[in-house]
Design a protein around this motif. Sequence first.
Motif, PDB file in Angstrom:
ATOM      1  N   ILE A  35      -3.986  -7.846   7.572  1.00  0.00           N
ATOM      2  CA  ILE A  35      -2.818  -6.915   7.252  1.00  0.00           C
ATOM      3  C   ILE A  35      -1.717  -7.434   6.228  1.00  0.00           C
ATOM      4  O   ILE A  35      -1.403  -6.806   5.402  1.00  0.00           O
ATOM      5  N   LYS A  36      -1.551  -8.859   6.680  1.00  0.00           N
ATOM      6  CA  LYS A  36      -0.171  -9.403   5.854  1.00  0.00           C
ATOM      7  C   LYS A  36      -0.747  -9.374   4.368  1.00  0.00           C
ATOM      8  O   LYS A  36       0.139  -9.249   3.429  1.00  0.00           O
ATOM      9  N   ILE A  37      -2.073  -9.787   4.238  1.00  0.00           N
ATOM     10  CA  ILE A  37      -2.425  -9.899   2.691  1.00  0.00           C
ATOM     11  C   ILE A  37      -2.477  -8.367   2.244  1.00  0.00           C
ATOM     12  O   ILE A  37      -2.595  -8.357   0.761  1.00  0.00           O
ATOM     13  N   GLY A  38      -2.741  -7.476   2.852  1.00  0.00           N
ATOM     14  CA  GLY A  38      -2.647  -6.210   2.370  1.00  0.00           C
ATOM     15  C   GLY A  38      -3.890  -5.389   2.193  1.00  0.00           C
ATOM     16  O   GLY A  38      -4.141  -4.292   1.502  1.00  0.00           O
ATOM     17  N   ILE A  39      -5.084  -5.862   2.898  1.00  0.00           N
ATOM     18  CA  ILE A  39      -6.408  -5.334   3.052  1.00  0.00           C
ATOM     19  C   ILE A  39      -6.374  -3.784   3.526  1.00  0.00           C
ATOM     20  O   ILE A  39      -6.904  -2.988   2.603  1.00  0.00           O
ATOM     21  N   PRO A  40      -6.017  -3.285   4.609  1.00  0.00           N
ATOM     22  CA  PRO A  40      -6.138  -2.033   5.055  1.00  0.00           C
ATOM     23  C   PRO A  40      -5.454  -1.213   4.040  1.00  0.00           C
ATOM     24  O   PRO A  40      -5.983  -0.002   3.783  1.00  0.00           O
ATOM     25  N   THR A  41      -4.236  -1.644   3.638  1.00  0.00           N
ATOM     26  CA  THR A  41      -3.348  -0.684   2.493  1.00  0.00           C
ATOM     27  C   THR A  41      -4.397  -0.592   1.149  1.00  0.00           C
ATOM     28  O   THR A  41      -4.476   0.397   0.750  1.00  0.00           O
ATOM     29  N   ALA A  42      -4.732  -1.644   0.889  1.00  0.00           N
ATOM     30  CA  ALA A  42      -5.764  -1.488  -0.502  1.00  0.00           C
ATOM     31  C   ALA A  42      -6.687  -0.777  -0.336  1.00  0.00           C
ATOM     32  O   ALA A  42      -7.228   0.167  -0.986  1.00  0.00           O
ATOM     33  N   ILE A  43      -7.521  -0.911   0.895  1.00  0.00           N
ATOM     34  CA  ILE A  43      -8.795   0.043   1.107  1.00  0.00           C
ATOM     35  C   ILE A  43      -8.277   1.455   1.283  1.00  0.00           C
ATOM     36  O   ILE A  43      -8.895   2.607   0.517  1.00  0.00           O
ATOM     37  N   HIS A  44      -7.096   1.797   1.916  1.00  0.00           N
ATOM     38  CA  HIS A  44      -6.672   3.356   2.103  1.00  0.00           C
ATOM     39  C   HIS A  44      -6.266   3.752   0.591  1.00  0.00           C
ATOM     40  O   HIS A  44      -6.581   4.802   0.196  1.00  0.00           O
ATOM     41  N   ARG A  45      -5.529   2.902  -0.409  1.00  0.00           N
ATOM     42  CA  ARG A  45      -5.284   3.166  -1.673  1.00  0.00           C
ATOM     43  C   ARG A  45      -6.490   3.627  -2.727  1.00  0.00           C
ATOM     44  O   ARG A  45      -6.607   4.366  -3.316  1.00  0.00           O
TER      45      ARG A  45
END
Length: 337
Positions: free
Chosen positions: A43-53
Amino acid sequence: MAQNHSTPPVMPTTTSSELVQAQAELWCHTFAYLRSMALQSVIKIGIPTAIHRCGGAASLSDLQLALPAVPPSKWPRLLRLMKLLVVSGIFREDEAGVYCLTPVSRLLFTVLATSPFHFQASQRLPEWLKVEDDDAAAAETPFVMAHGARFFAYTARDLEFGALFNESMGADSRFVAEIFVRECGEVLAGVATLVDVGGARLLELPQAAANMPADGMVEFVVGDMMEFIPPADVVLLKFVLHNWSDQDCVRILKRSKEAVSTREPKGKVMIIDAVAGSAPSKEASEAQLLMDVCMMLLTTGEERDEERWHRLFLNAGFSRYNINPIFGSRSLIEVFP
Ligand SMILES: C[S@@+](CC[C@H](N)C(=O)[O-])C[C@H]1O[C@@H](n2cnc3c(N)ncnc32)[C@H](O)[C@@H]1O
């Protein structure tokens, strides 16, 4: 002459396959925290946000492009974390190696934001279990032992922590609101005013109410629910009572009853919290048990079964209640004066 021979206890035979299985289970218990840590890290690295985008599905090269802060040498290690999280159902990986969000990862932001603080508190649990309840206030909860302040005082003292906590509570409220409207919106029919007590919405401690915009429909009131709750058709207590001891709950419920009694016959209190032992699935039941331990770490509260809830309502002077288990591990409990 009778002799008293003591026979050695018969040890049950454990087969090799039982032993091997037991060792695997022990490893799973021992390292269970690594699942949370792996999740926290991605989460901190940003994986879920990147997948979402990327529209809910991202290949490795999509992720590498979206997350340039991760050096090439670390991607194979990061993928090892993803492998664990795929097996745990947090993400899905298709045959082409594309990572997809699952219903679980779509909810990620509702719970995890404050977990390092929970984790530090949990490390004080064995020490806390050896302290008498009425000993020093410094040992009221493992959280107080770890951080030197009660949970809600700490949210005022550490603004970053407070903001993270309010953010995760806000995300949980959006989740609950969606289910609520779908499943039982009719319980609000005819309701003109609602006080969301301890909801960072209508009646709150100063640290939670401070940053709320006013939009004309919603009024923010700084106050202490132990002392006074503004009159309204409905008093909502979502995820509030499980933070408090029985004695404090009765006090909050009495203030709530005073607030809705002026609006009879429609006045009522709505509680959204777990009714322990009534979960509809193994996962929901385990979620209740984990939340109960979480409450022990952070607060003087706990998850209560129906009998305990009933007693609280009687002690606060309510006449009847109705339980609707619509949120899986949590229920909507309507309580009437
Ligand atoms: C676990 S949070 C729940 C927040 C919200 N109801 C939700 O479910 O998203 C409990 C809330 O109670 C608030 N609170 C704690 N003590 C309070 C008090 N004495 N009076 C009013 N609010 C209080 C905290 O600031 C916190 O926002």
